[in-house]
Write an enzyme that holds these catalytic residues in place. Structure first.
Site, PDB file in Angstrom:
ATOM      1  N   LYS A   1       0.907  -1.052  -0.133  1.00  0.00           N
ATOM      2  CA  LYS A   1      -0.049  -0.018  -0.076  1.00  0.00           C
ATOM      3  C   LYS A   1       1.140   1.336  -0.115  1.00  0.00           C
ATOM      4  O   LYS A   1       0.370   2.302  -0.170  1.00  0.00           O
ATOM      5  CB  LYS A   1      -0.918  -0.031   1.314  1.00  0.00           C
ATOM      6  CG  LYS A   1      -2.107  -1.030   1.138  1.00  0.00           C
ATOM      7  CD  LYS A   1      -2.848  -0.915   2.465  1.00  0.00           C
ATOM      8  CE  LYS A   1      -3.924  -2.255   2.394  1.00  0.00           C
ATOM      9  NZ  LYS A   1      -4.917  -1.989   3.350  1.00  0.00           N
ATOM     10  N   CYS A   2       2.258   1.070   0.119  1.00  0.00           N
ATOM     11  CA  CYS A   2       3.104   2.190   0.344  1.00  0.00           C
ATOM     12  C   CYS A   2       3.795   2.324  -1.066  1.00  0.00           C
ATOM     13  O   CYS A   2       4.463   1.736  -1.839  1.00  0.00           O
ATOM     14  CB  CYS A   2       4.202   1.905   1.176  1.00  0.00           C
ATOM     15  SG  CYS A   2       5.483   3.069   1.407  1.00  0.00           S
ATOM     16  N   GLY A   3       3.438   3.599  -1.626  1.00  0.00           N
ATOM     17  CA  GLY A   3       4.336   4.224  -2.927  1.00  0.00           C
ATOM     18  C   GLY A   3       5.728   3.873  -2.847  1.00  0.00           C
ATOM     19  O   GLY A   3       6.298   3.401  -3.935  1.00  0.00           O
TER      20      GLY A   3
END
Length: 143
Positions: free
Chosen positions: A11-13
């Protein structure tokens, strides 16, 4: 084949960009989604030691839970901070990458370039379009 492990949050870019930079070398790393499979105390302590950074540097201080648990209190020692990360893995900053050349918290994502044993194979831009690697597989100036 090169050994590369990433402690990843999909979920983390920043984590996604780091994983993509690893794959841009032609290596498929071991991907550990640390929120689903948190590291053991021994592993977390070892990762922090390998990075040679203070325990606080591995914590997500912008996470709401950090404030709720008053983890910014300077009186809290390393053991208490590690306990908090083990109890709440969302507090572990990411991505952490382990290679034969070192272990690093890859923030920003291009920090991974310093520890990848193989060169980049193609141009790479972050999800937002920011160039990191040019067509020759070289780091873009200032990255």
């Amino acid at each position: 084949m090169s050994f590369v492990t990433i402690y990843h949050n999909p979920k983390c870019g920043t984590s996604r960009n780091t994983l993509a930079l690893i794959r841009n070398t032609g290596v498929e790393p071991e991907v550990i989604e640390y929120l689903k499979t948190p590291p053991s105390r021994e592993t977390l302590v070892e990762l922090i030691a390998r990075m040679a950074v203070p325990v606080r540097d591995v914590m997500r201080s912008k996470e709401k839970l950090y404030e709720e648990l008053a983890l910014g209190n300077p009186a809290l020692g390393d053991e208490a901070l590690i306990d908090a990360m083990l109890a709440h893995p969302i507090l572990i900053n990411r991505p952490i990458v382990v290679t034969t050349l070192g272990t690093r918290l890859c923030r920003p994502s291009e920090a991974v370039l310093d520890i990848l044993p193989l060169p980049q194979r193609a141009a790479f831009a972050k999800e937002g379009g920011e160039p990191v690697v040019n067509e020759q597989g070289e780091r873009v100036a200032g990255r």
